[in-house]
Design an enzyme around this catalytic site. Structure first.
Site, PDB file in Angstrom:
ATOM      1  N   ASP A 307      -1.593  -9.071 -13.550  1.00 38.03           N
ATOM      2  CA  ASP A 307      -0.653 -10.089 -12.780  1.00 38.03           C
ATOM      3  C   ASP A 307      -1.526  -9.925 -11.496  1.00 38.03           C
ATOM      4  O   ASP A 307      -2.429  -9.158 -11.272  1.00 38.03           O
ATOM      5  CB  ASP A 307       0.915  -9.546 -12.468  1.00 38.03           C
ATOM      6  CG  ASP A 307       1.273 -10.076 -11.437  1.00 38.03           C
ATOM      7  OD1 ASP A 307       1.717 -11.420 -11.500  1.00 38.03           O
ATOM      8  OD2 ASP A 307       1.780  -9.578 -10.332  1.00 38.03           O
ATOM      9  N   ASP A 506       3.431  -5.695 -11.487  1.00 27.65           N
ATOM     10  CA  ASP A 506       4.554  -4.862 -10.573  1.00 27.65           C
ATOM     11  C   ASP A 506       5.764  -5.665 -10.293  1.00 27.65           C
ATOM     12  O   ASP A 506       6.826  -4.777  -9.619  1.00 27.65           O
ATOM     13  CB  ASP A 506       3.830  -4.573  -9.121  1.00 27.65           C
ATOM     14  CG  ASP A 506       3.652  -5.857  -8.369  1.00 27.65           C
ATOM     15  OD1 ASP A 506       3.594  -6.883  -8.882  1.00 27.65           O
ATOM     16  OD2 ASP A 506       4.263  -5.710  -6.955  1.00 27.65           O
ATOM     17  N   ASP A 510       7.382  -9.609 -14.224  1.00 26.32           N
ATOM     18  CA  ASP A 510       6.439  -9.091 -14.854  1.00 26.32           C
ATOM     19  C   ASP A 510       6.874  -8.355 -16.081  1.00 26.32           C
ATOM     20  O   ASP A 510       6.100  -8.021 -17.271  1.00 26.32           O
ATOM     21  CB  ASP A 510       5.327  -8.321 -14.316  1.00 26.32           C
ATOM     22  CG  ASP A 510       4.288  -9.114 -13.178  1.00 26.32           C
ATOM     23  OD1 ASP A 510       4.275 -10.368 -13.453  1.00 26.32           O
ATOM     24  OD2 ASP A 510       4.429  -8.363 -12.046  1.00 26.32           O
TER      25      ASP A 510
END
Length: 624
Positions: A307, A506, A510
């Protein structure tokens, strides 16, 4: 009596019997060396028989049965010395395995042992010691010097020094300021301070770490389950080879020698010790693996998916540039802005204050502060009227000076936030905030490639311009911008169809992608509970480098486990051949097998250390 103590007692009995018999002591009528050896072997046979029956009742069959058969056969064939040597070797191997497991589990067990149990609760004007389970959200707590923080919370005092080494692996204390987040399980390394609880004990960071550590000790990796399957067929193979040696030679002692050198099997000793050692080594580096299966899955990953926001980048407001009006001192502008922002709870305000403090700028207390949410803040700093915020809030319809227009053009098209600052009504400076790349991102990706990751991918909900800016810097293999959680899951599934994948994220958004990857890694230092629960591995520090550390540890641990299994089985197989052809007596075979077992366990314990140069570099990077 615990099983560990019982095994030590049986080892002592077998050793004493072996030594007494070898000394030829005359203990009375009928007490020949053979009798002493036989009596010393029988307790080991009895315990082993009980253990085998107990395992069989729960559906497990192991190669410990070979030890039972070999000791029993030795006594039946009037080979009591061989029987007692096997008893010593088997009991000694069990004690050695207990030691190896205990050493490998020590770091994980230490997490549970140091769980906070008492909190100093402030009720009215008095202090009351209560169990941590009684602490409620919003309670005010006193944390004394050296105390373990009982729950998650925020700092009420002006400053605090926190030792986070037991949770994150960081060797130096962190210096926090009023309003900063505090995590349970860390230690007050400074003076007494006050905090406000933001979570109950069972929902705090340390409780989650302990739960995951307990799961890490019980979960079984695929390689460990494979070892169990090998153990199932090794028993009949060993019996068949022993029977064949007896039949071809006509000497039952040869068959006994074959049984002895296959007792016990290093296969079932190596994998658990190595994997528990690897999980323990990772915990010391601030990487919490939810069991051995997660470690083995990570060892096989060849594609790394990240991410962007909060993972490859800081995920917050970082000052990426500033421009002061002609004649204005940039540091003075920053000092005035930071002084004013002390009164604001906005994320940009916290970033500005932190930057000013790192530059050792002397901040002044603001007065007469007024804030318009989403627009800006104004007040008096050192009797100067200061206003900061959006252009419409700060300068309204006034014409923008040429210097400010030129500065803004440098960041045109980029996803940035511009803070305008006026001093006594005149535009004095522009501050540009963006989501900057983590300082360790480039080193982490380089370490991952060195550790065997061959493809890197970035997923982000930001637009393509922001994604391209980060992607070009990191030289990624694939970028996916404007991705919502569903698109991230689809991209992870697509990459996983090509190769085993690890996914690092995080945020709460996600969590689905982390769960769908071969192995999910959550940046858990900021308390993203949903992503941490969905992930297989949690990074306990707010840095990216431990991801490379985790991969290096996982690959090395799996390699050590495989080395131990292959070498142990190979050496045992060679010894069985020698025994079958009469080159090893039962006693010599027992000694050879014990040497193999010791070598295998010592090799498995290498998983607790730093290892090869690649792993050492990655591990060192993760701790720096």
């Amino acid at each position: 009596m615990s099983e560990g103590i019982l095994r030590k007692l049986l080892l002592a009995i077998a050793l004493a019997g072996l030594a007494t018999g070898l000394a030829g002591a005359d203990l009375g009528t009928g007490w020949t060396p053979g009798t002493i050896w036989t009596l010393s072997t029988l307790p080991v046979i009895a315990l082993l028989a009980v253990s085998i029956v107990r395992d069989f009742m729960i559906g497990r069959v192991g190669v410990d049965a070979i030890a039972l058969v070999s000791m029993s056969a030795a006594l039946l064939l009037d080979q009591p010395l061989a029987a007692v040597v096997v008893a010593v070797m088997y009991a000694g191997g069990s004690v050695l395995e207990d030691y190896a497991r205990g050493r490998a589990q020590r770091e994980l067990r230490a997490l549970s042992d140091r769980s906070p149990r008492i909190a100093h609760l402030q009720v009215g004007g008095r202090l009351e010691d209560v169990a941590v389970e009684r602490v409620e959200v919003g309670d005010e707590l006193l944390v004394r010097a050296g105390d373990v923080l009982p729950v998650d919370g925020v700092l009420l005092g002006e400053t605090a020094a926190i030792d986070e080494s037991a949770v994150t692996g960081e060797p130096l204390p962190r210096h926090l300021r009023q309003g900063d987040r505090l995590f349970s399980g860390t230690v007050n390394a400074g003076e007494t301070f006050r905090m406000r609880a933001t979570a109950m004990a069972r929902a705090s960071t340390y409780a989650g770490i302990v739960r995951m550590a307990e799961a890490a000790q019980t979960a079984r990796a695929p390689l460990m389950r494979m070892a169990d399957r090998f153990a199932l067929w090794l028993l009949p193979v060993t019996l068949a080879v022993a029977g064949l040696a007896w039949w071809l030679s006509g000497d039952p002692v040869r068959g006994l020698a074959v049984l002895v050198v296959a007792t016990p099997c290093p296969l079932i000793l190596a994998a658990p010790v190595a994997f528990i050692g690897g999980v323990s080594r990772a915990a010391k580096a601030g990487v919490l693996m939810k069991g051995s299966a997660a470690l083995e899955a990570l060892a096989g990953a060849t594609t790394a998916i990240f991410d962007k926001t909060g993972t490859l980048t800081h995920g917050g407001a970082e000052l990426i540039g500033m421009e002061a009006a002609p004649g204005r001192d940039p540091d003075e502008c920053l000092r005035l802005l930071a002084s004013l922002e002390q009164a604001s709870p906005h994320v940009v305000a916290a970033a500005v204050v932190e930057i000013a403090r790192t530059r050792d700028l002397a901040l002044s207390p603001p007065r007469d502060v007024r804030e318009q949410r989403g627009a800006g803040v104004e007040g008096l700093v050192d009797d100067v009227r200061v206003r900061a915020g959006s252009r419409s809030y700060v300068v309204d319809d006034a014409e923008t000076p040429l210097w400010a227009e030129r500065a803004a053009l440098r960041y045109a098209g980029q996803p940035i936030l511009i803070v305008h600052l006026t001093i006594d009504g005149r535009l004095a400076a522009l501050f540009f905030f963006g989501d900057s790349l983590r300082g360790d991102a480039l080193d982490t990706l380089a370490a991952l490639r060195e550790a065997g990751i061959t493809r890197t991918v970035m997923l982000t909900g930001d637009d393509s311009d922001a994604a391209t800016r980060i992607g070009e810097t990191l030289r990624l293999d694939r970028l996916l911008a404007n991705a919502d959680p569903a698109a991230k899951v689809a991209a992870v599934a697509e990459e996983r169809a090509r190769a085993p994948t690890l996914m690092v994220g995080d945020g709460i958004n996600d969590a689905p992608a982390l769960a769908s990857a071969t192995v999910g890694i959550a940046m858990g230092a900021r308390g993203a509970t949903a992503s941490s629960e969905a992930a297989d591995i949690v990074i306990l520090t707010d840095r990216l480098k431990p991801v490379a550390t985790a991969v290096a540890i996982a690959r090395r641990t799996r390699g050590i486990a495989l080395q131990s299994i292959v070498a142990g089985i190979g050496l045992s197989g060679v010894a069985m051949v020698f025994a079958a052809f009469g080159y090893l007596t039962p006693v010599a075979g027992a000694l050879v097998q014990e040497a193999i077992d010791v070598a295998v366990i010592l090799n498995a314990l290498r998983a607790l250390g730093g290892g090869d140069p690649t792993a050492r570099r990655a591990i060192k990077a993760g701790r720096s």
